[in-house]
Design an enzyme around this catalytic site. Structure first.
Site, PDB file in Angstrom:
ATOM      1  N   ALA A 148      25.588 -59.596  -5.094  1.00 55.76           N
ATOM      2  CA  ALA A 148      24.885 -59.768  -3.824  1.00 55.76           C
ATOM      3  C   ALA A 148      23.430 -59.264  -3.862  1.00 55.76           C
ATOM      4  O   ALA A 148      22.569 -59.799  -3.151  1.00 55.76           O
ATOM      5  CB  ALA A 148      25.649 -59.052  -2.714  1.00 55.76           C
ATOM      6  N   ARG A 160      28.071 -53.891   0.184  1.00 58.89           N
ATOM      7  CA  ARG A 160      28.122 -52.433   0.186  1.00 58.89           C
ATOM      8  C   ARG A 160      26.704 -51.877   0.247  1.00 58.89           C
ATOM      9  O   ARG A 160      25.756 -52.638   0.180  1.00 58.89           O
ATOM     10  CB  ARG A 160      28.856 -51.928  -1.060  1.00 58.89           C
ATOM     11  CG  ARG A 160      30.281 -52.451  -1.075  1.00 58.89           C
ATOM     12  CD  ARG A 160      31.057 -52.169  -2.342  1.00 58.89           C
ATOM     13  NE  ARG A 160      32.331 -52.886  -2.256  1.00 58.89           N
ATOM     14  CZ  ARG A 160      32.445 -54.210  -2.496  1.00 58.89           C
ATOM     15  NH1 ARG A 160      31.408 -54.907  -2.886  1.00 58.89           N
ATOM     16  NH2 ARG A 160      33.608 -54.803  -2.331  1.00 58.89           N
ATOM     17  N   GLN A 177      29.029 -63.598  -8.757  1.00 60.26           N
ATOM     18  CA  GLN A 177      30.041 -63.305  -7.730  1.00 60.26           C
ATOM     19  C   GLN A 177      29.586 -63.865  -6.396  1.00 60.26           C
ATOM     20  O   GLN A 177      30.326 -63.809  -5.413  1.00 60.26           O
ATOM     21  CB  GLN A 177      30.209 -61.791  -7.584  1.00 60.26           C
ATOM     22  CG  GLN A 177      30.650 -61.108  -8.848  1.00 60.26           C
ATOM     23  CD  GLN A 177      30.574 -59.605  -8.699  1.00 60.26           C
ATOM     24  OE1 GLN A 177      31.504 -58.964  -8.236  1.00 60.26           O
ATOM     25  NE2 GLN A 177      29.464 -59.022  -9.109  1.00 60.26           N
ATOM     26  N   HIS A 225      33.529 -66.475  -7.494  1.00 55.83           N
ATOM     27  CA  HIS A 225      34.155 -66.357  -6.167  1.00 55.83           C
ATOM     28  C   HIS A 225      34.022 -67.626  -5.339  1.00 55.83           C
ATOM     29  O   HIS A 225      34.197 -67.589  -4.127  1.00 55.83           O
ATOM     30  CB  HIS A 225      33.567 -65.157  -5.414  1.00 55.83           C
ATOM     31  CG  HIS A 225      33.951 -63.837  -6.016  1.00 55.83           C
ATOM     32  ND1 HIS A 225      33.332 -62.649  -5.700  1.00 55.83           N
ATOM     33  CD2 HIS A 225      34.906 -63.525  -6.929  1.00 55.83           C
ATOM     34  CE1 HIS A 225      33.884 -61.659  -6.396  1.00 55.83           C
ATOM     35  NE2 HIS A 225      34.831 -62.167  -7.154  1.00 55.83           N
ATOM     36  N   CYS A 247      42.005 -80.874   7.732  1.00 56.81           N
ATOM     37  CA  CYS A 247      41.610 -82.047   6.957  1.00 56.81           C
ATOM     38  C   CYS A 247      42.258 -83.302   7.564  1.00 56.81           C
ATOM     39  O   CYS A 247      43.212 -83.203   8.334  1.00 56.81           O
ATOM     40  CB  CYS A 247      42.124 -81.808   5.541  1.00 56.81           C
ATOM     41  SG  CYS A 247      41.953 -83.141   4.386  1.00 56.81           S
ATOM     42  N   SER A 251      24.767 -56.026  -8.766  1.00 53.56           N
ATOM     43  CA  SER A 251      26.186 -55.885  -8.413  1.00 53.56           C
ATOM     44  C   SER A 251      26.586 -54.422  -8.463  1.00 53.56           C
ATOM     45  O   SER A 251      26.196 -53.699  -9.385  1.00 53.56           O
ATOM     46  CB  SER A 251      27.071 -56.677  -9.368  1.00 53.56           C
ATOM     47  OG  SER A 251      28.439 -56.381  -9.120  1.00 53.56           O
ATOM     48  N   VAL A 259      15.356 -56.249  -8.118  1.00 56.14           N
ATOM     49  CA  VAL A 259      15.499 -57.421  -8.999  1.00 56.14           C
ATOM     50  C   VAL A 259      14.229 -58.271  -9.041  1.00 56.14           C
ATOM     51  O   VAL A 259      13.926 -58.896 -10.063  1.00 56.14           O
ATOM     52  CB  VAL A 259      16.681 -58.329  -8.563  1.00 56.14           C
ATOM     53  CG1 VAL A 259      18.023 -57.647  -8.819  1.00 56.14           C
ATOM     54  CG2 VAL A 259      16.558 -58.758  -7.100  1.00 56.14           C
TER      55      VAL A 259
HETATM   56  P1  OAD Z   1      27.669 -55.247  -3.463  1.00 58.37           P
HETATM   57  O1  OAD Z   1      27.198 -55.418  -2.057  1.00 58.37           O
HETATM   58  O2  OAD Z   1      28.908 -54.469  -3.674  1.00 58.37           O
HETATM   59  O3  OAD Z   1      26.539 -54.544  -4.342  1.00 58.37           O
HETATM   60  C1  OAD Z   1      25.207 -54.941  -4.268  1.00 58.37           C
HETATM   61  C2  OAD Z   1      24.416 -54.184  -5.318  1.00 58.37           C
HETATM   62  O4  OAD Z   1      23.098 -54.732  -5.363  1.00 58.37           O
HETATM   63  C3  OAD Z   1      24.268 -52.696  -5.055  1.00 58.37           C
HETATM   64  O5  OAD Z   1      24.465 -52.013  -6.272  1.00 58.37           O
HETATM   65  C4  OAD Z   1      22.806 -52.542  -4.612  1.00 58.37           C
HETATM   66  O6  OAD Z   1      22.228 -51.322  -5.033  1.00 58.37           O
HETATM   67  C5  OAD Z   1      22.156 -53.678  -5.337  1.00 58.37           C
HETATM   68  N1  OAD Z   1      20.937 -54.200  -4.689  1.00 58.37           N
HETATM   69  C6  OAD Z   1      20.746 -54.528  -3.391  1.00 58.37           C
HETATM   70  N2  OAD Z   1      19.516 -55.028  -3.199  1.00 58.37           N
HETATM   71  C7  OAD Z   1      18.904 -55.017  -4.414  1.00 58.37           C
HETATM   72  C8  OAD Z   1      17.610 -55.389  -4.896  1.00 58.37           C
HETATM   73  N3  OAD Z   1      16.695 -55.926  -4.086  1.00 58.37           N
HETATM   74  N4  OAD Z   1      17.335 -55.213  -6.216  1.00 58.37           N
HETATM   75  C9  OAD Z   1      18.265 -54.657  -7.050  1.00 58.37           C
HETATM   76  N5  OAD Z   1      19.499 -54.312  -6.647  1.00 58.37           N
HETATM   77  C10 OAD Z   1      19.818 -54.474  -5.359  1.00 58.37           C
HETATM   78  O7  OAD Z   1      27.757 -56.722  -4.071  1.00 58.37           O
HETATM   79  P2  OAD Z   1      28.676 -57.290  -5.217  1.00 58.37           P
HETATM   80  O8  OAD Z   1      28.780 -56.355  -6.370  1.00 58.37           O
HETATM   81  O9  OAD Z   1      28.214 -58.666  -5.462  1.00 58.37           O
HETATM   82  O10 OAD Z   1      33.770 -60.408  -2.924  1.00 58.37           O
HETATM   83  O11 OAD Z   1      30.086 -57.369  -4.501  1.00 58.37           O
HETATM   84  C11 OAD Z   1      31.163 -57.888  -5.218  1.00 58.37           C
HETATM   85  C12 OAD Z   1      32.120 -58.582  -4.311  1.00 58.37           C
HETATM   86  O12 OAD Z   1      32.533 -57.727  -3.251  1.00 58.37           O
HETATM   87  C13 OAD Z   1      31.563 -59.791  -3.575  1.00 58.37           C
HETATM   88  O13 OAD Z   1      31.525 -60.940  -4.357  1.00 58.37           O
HETATM   89  C14 OAD Z   1      32.495 -59.941  -2.429  1.00 58.37           C
HETATM   90  C15 OAD Z   1      32.550 -58.487  -2.025  1.00 58.37           C
HETATM   91  O14 OAD Z   1      33.622 -58.081  -1.272  1.00 58.37           O
HETATM   92  C16 OAD Z   1      34.474 -61.320  -2.232  1.00 58.37           C
HETATM   93  O15 OAD Z   1      34.089 -61.752  -1.169  1.00 58.37           O
HETATM   94  C17 OAD Z   1      35.755 -61.730  -2.890  1.00 58.37           C
END
Ligand code: OAD
Length: 262
Positions: free
Chosen positions: A22, A34, A100, A132, A165, A205, A248
């Protein structure tokens, strides 16, 4: 410096793979799950499980309308980090983007930099692997028919709960819900990419949700250089070869430019 070290490894890498979460879409205005202002602080994760969808599809859809609006309500555009990854792919430095995210912004970036043409898909698999699923689509759980999400969400918002559907089956967002199995083929492909990679980039992530959480470990275990790019700490940081605790949109364009200079 760290950037030069990573660029040097990328220059000689046979297979480089990126895993995104994300955080790469946060600069495009898509909220993260998160961390500060995360979606799971404001929405109850329990409302969006696969079990809930099966028990109470109408209630699930009613709740999902708000989540969909929160996540994807504004028109989001890919940012310079998506574009840098797409450019790395196009220049042959990066093989596959495993994501993801369900926002489709990697696809948009690939299209944008290739003048409307899709990136060529390598023979051995898709260059963007959506672990996902994709929230721009819905899928009928009975006949498997896919449809664009927006009109179906409009129908739901107008009171068709749950939306169905033509075949009578339930529509479900074409994403992996909590408690739902990821497609086995996608997991296997992601694992073998991690195993084959010489350079593995974990970008935006939190690395706490499986299977993404174990992919950097697999890459490290098979000798890859692993880099983490996140604003917040991850459980993998200690094992990473390089950690960029930076945005990023700083790191990825700088990496791309460094490689272009050489
Ligand atoms: P998270 O929301 O858990 O983590 C986002 C990460 O991105 C964190 O470590 C932040 O520090 C970092 N971050 C945010 N903004 C940033 C920026 N501008 N530059 C660098 N880093 C940045 O997201 P995911 O790991 O993708 O699943 O979450 C994994 C899964 O949990 C998702 O796919 C979703 C969620 O529940 C499902 O919906 C099944």
């Amino acid at each position: 410096d760290d950037l030069e070290r990573l660029a040097a490894d990328l220059r000689t890498a046979e297979t480089a793979v990126a895993l995104t979460g994300a955080g790469i879409s946060a600069p495009s205005g898509v909220p993260t799950f998160r961390g500060d202002g995360g979606v799971w602080d404001r929405f109850d994760e329990g409302q969006f499980t696969h079990g809930r969808f099966q028990r109470d599809p109408a209630g699930f859809w009613a709740a999902r309308i708000d989540l969909q609006r929160e996540l994807f309500g504004d028109d989001h555009e890919p940012n310079v980090a998506h574009e840098a990854l797409a450019a790395l792919q196009q220049s042959g430095r990066l093989e596959t983007i495993v994501t993801q995210n369900t926002d489709g912004l990697h696809d948009d970036a690939a299209e944008a930099i290739s003048d409307g043409d899709r990136l060529q898909t390598p023979l051995d698999g898709p260059s963007i692997l959506e672990l996902h699923g994709n929230a721009r689509r819905v899928r009928c759980v009975d006949c498997g028919q896919r449809a664009e999400a927006d009109p179906i969400f409009e129908r739901a918002a107008a009171g068709e709960l749950p939306p169905r559907c033509d075949c009578g089956g339930l529509f479900k967002p074409d994403v992996v819900l909590f408690g739902e199995q990821l497609p086995g083929a996608a997991i296997q492909r992601a694992r073998s990419l991690a195993r084959e990679s010489d350079v593995f980039l974990a970008i935006g992530s939190s690395l706490v949700v499986e299977p993404a959480a174990s992919l950097p470990r697999i890459a490290t275990g098979s000798g890859a250089t692993v880099a983490v790019v996140t604003l917040e700490e991850t459980p993998f940081d200690e094992l990473a070869d390089v950690v960029f605790r930076r945005d990023v949109t700083d790191v990825l364009p700088a990496l791309y430019e460094r490689l272009e200079e050489s």
